[in-house]
Design a protein around this motif. Structure first.
Motif, PDB file in Angstrom:
ATOM      1  N   GLY A   1      -3.020   1.769  -3.421  1.00 18.87           N
ATOM      2  CA  GLY A   1      -2.950   2.505  -2.164  1.00 18.87           C
ATOM      3  C   GLY A   1      -4.094   2.116  -1.251  1.00 18.87           C
ATOM      4  O   GLY A   1      -5.045   1.448  -1.662  1.00 18.87           O
ATOM      5  N   PHE A   2      -3.994   2.523   0.000  1.00 15.21           N
ATOM      6  CA  PHE A   2      -5.024   2.168   0.971  1.00 15.21           C
ATOM      7  C   PHE A   2      -6.397   2.646   0.529  1.00 15.21           C
ATOM      8  O   PHE A   2      -6.572   3.793   0.139  1.00 15.21           O
TER       9      PHE A   2
ATOM     10  N   MET B   1       0.830  -1.206   0.000  1.00 18.60           N
ATOM     11  CA  MET B   1       0.000   0.000   0.000  1.00 18.60           C
ATOM     12  C   MET B   1       0.865   1.257   0.000  1.00 18.60           C
ATOM     13  O   MET B   1       0.369   2.356   0.222  1.00 18.60           O
TER      14      MET B   1
ATOM     15  N   VAL C   1      -2.115   5.842   7.912  1.00 14.74           N
ATOM     16  CA  VAL C   1      -2.854   4.775   7.242  1.00 14.74           C
ATOM     17  C   VAL C   1      -3.286   3.719   8.256  1.00 14.74           C
ATOM     18  O   VAL C   1      -4.399   3.196   8.194  1.00 14.74           O
ATOM     19  N   HIS C   2      -2.416   3.395   9.196  1.00 17.90           N
ATOM     20  CA  HIS C   2      -2.793   2.447  10.243  1.00 17.90           C
ATOM     21  C   HIS C   2      -4.006   2.949  11.039  1.00 17.90           C
ATOM     22  O   HIS C   2      -4.901   2.172  11.385  1.00 17.90           O
TER      23      HIS C   2
ATOM     24  N   CYS D   1       2.918   0.297   6.462  1.00 15.24           N
ATOM     25  CA  CYS D   1       2.438   1.600   6.016  1.00 15.24           C
ATOM     26  C   CYS D   1       2.685   2.642   7.096  1.00 15.24           C
ATOM     27  O   CYS D   1       3.180   2.333   8.190  1.00 15.24           O
TER      28      CYS D   1
ATOM     29  N   ALA E   1      -7.027   2.516   8.908  1.00 21.41           N
ATOM     30  CA  ALA E   1      -7.364   1.093   8.824  1.00 21.41           C
ATOM     31  C   ALA E   1      -8.047   0.628  10.106  1.00 21.41           C
ATOM     32  O   ALA E   1      -9.032  -0.126  10.064  1.00 21.41           O
TER      33      ALA E   1
END
Length: 351
Positions: A229-230, A202, A253-254, A249, A257
């Protein structure tokens, strides 16, 4: 071809013969490229660049959105000459500046960047138009007759990366094949990667981490899921249906997510073996949340474009220390005082 190829590129060629039908690149909602498929497309792009008059010591820039076109363009260019991946989230003036600073002789560009392609032609570069679903050997080439070339000499570097400019103006970081190998090997070892692992990619190939993680996974004979990508709408499905064993990542992003997974938890158990965070320290709240939801360890990784991985707390055999990047990944680390004096383990300083 360049005088020396990165070991990851050599490994892809090797597996194209020894494990020809093994999956190498998976494309969400698309086909799977075997090692044979991947190498043929990479080699085809190298041949196309040679046919366009670009020599092994020259530099080709890549401007494409994240995904399979970007992956093929960068890896394929590395089979023939040096590569300068450009950040796709940019403006034409910045692309022109990057082409000049890199002394690029060519530009591989996708259809989204018609204005940038014209700029490259006006500068005298050969332009290769990447077309989805067509072999790179058949990608169209356009050259401006009589325009000057920017190529200005040879270099040991095979990869030219633009930094993110967090400390001022962006810098170009040239990496030789030996530099790139030295960045990749610690990732294979510290993350205990095997041919059974599958990376969920990602991170853009405009960043060294994306390229290094991918080469690490392919070099050991595993596979990579090349996403654009995410995507919060697709993330849960990727985890459940494409069976990744790890992903890496940035903290932001985490966090995104985790928010998505809290709303719609995945069906456990998953194929994941671990998660890693890079580009900043992951908050303990996010780290704990991901661990509790996905039931896998979550690691911190610290590195630089110039040096590759520096430290990680992956598989240390003891609980991680909050806000710590762990232990050395392979590079020798010293902690210094403001006066340049070597400090002991219980003192604060700078790496």
């Amino acid at each position: 071809m360049p005088r020396n190829l990165p070991e990851g590129i050599k490994a892809i060629e090797h597996f194209a013969y020894s494990r020809a039908n093994a999956p190498a690149i998976l494309i969400p909602n698309g086909p799977t490229l075997t090692f044979d498929d991947l190498w043929r497309q990479m080699h085809g792009l190298g041949k196309r660049l040679a046919d366009a008059g670009i020599g092994p010591q020259e530099i080709v820039a890549v401007l494409a959105p994240q995904g399979i076109i970007q992956v093929l363009s960068v890896l394929g260019t590395l089979t023939h000459c040096a590569c300068a991946p450009l950040q796709p989230r940019t403006v034409p003036r910045e692309v022109q500046d990057a082409l000049q600073r890199n002394s690029a002789s060519g530009l591989i560009v996708s259809s989204e960047f018609a204005e940038e392609a014209k700029i490259a032609l006006d500068m005298g570069l050969a332009v290769v138009y990447a077309v989805p679903d067509r072999c790179p050997q058949d990608w169209r080439v356009e050259k401006a007759a009589g325009a000057p070339r920017l190529f200005c000499g040879s270099s040991e570097a095979v990869l030219f990366l633009m930094t993110s400019a967090t400390t001022g103006s962006s810098r170009i970081v040239p990496l030789s094949h030996a530099n790139l190998d030295a960045h990749v090997v610690p990732r294979v070892k510290r993350l205990k990667l095997t041919s059974f692992d599958r990376q969920l990619l990602m991170i853009s190939f405009a960043h060294g981490l994306g390229i290094e993680n991918t080469l690490a996974q392919l070099q050991i004979g595993g596979s990579v899921i090349a996403t654009a990508g995410f995507d919060p709408r697709s993330f849960k499905g990727w985890l459940e249906d494409l069976h990744p064993t790890w992903y890496d990542c940035a903290p932001a992003v985490h966090e995104a997510a985790l928010a998505e997974l809290k709303e719609c938890p995945p069906q456990l158990p998953l194929s994941l073996r671990f998660i890693q965070s890079a580009g900043g320290v992951l908050s303990q709240h996010t780290r704990t949340g991901l661990h509790d939801l996905l039931k896998v360890p979550v690691f911190n990784d610290y590195g630089m474009t110039e040096t590759g991985p520096i430290a990680t707390d992956a598989f240390m055999g003891r609980p991680p220390v909050e806000r710590s990047a762990g232990v050395a990944s392979g590079s020798e680390i010293a902690i210094l005082s403001p006066h340049g004096e070597l400090l002991s383990a219980d003192q604060e300083g700078e790496i």
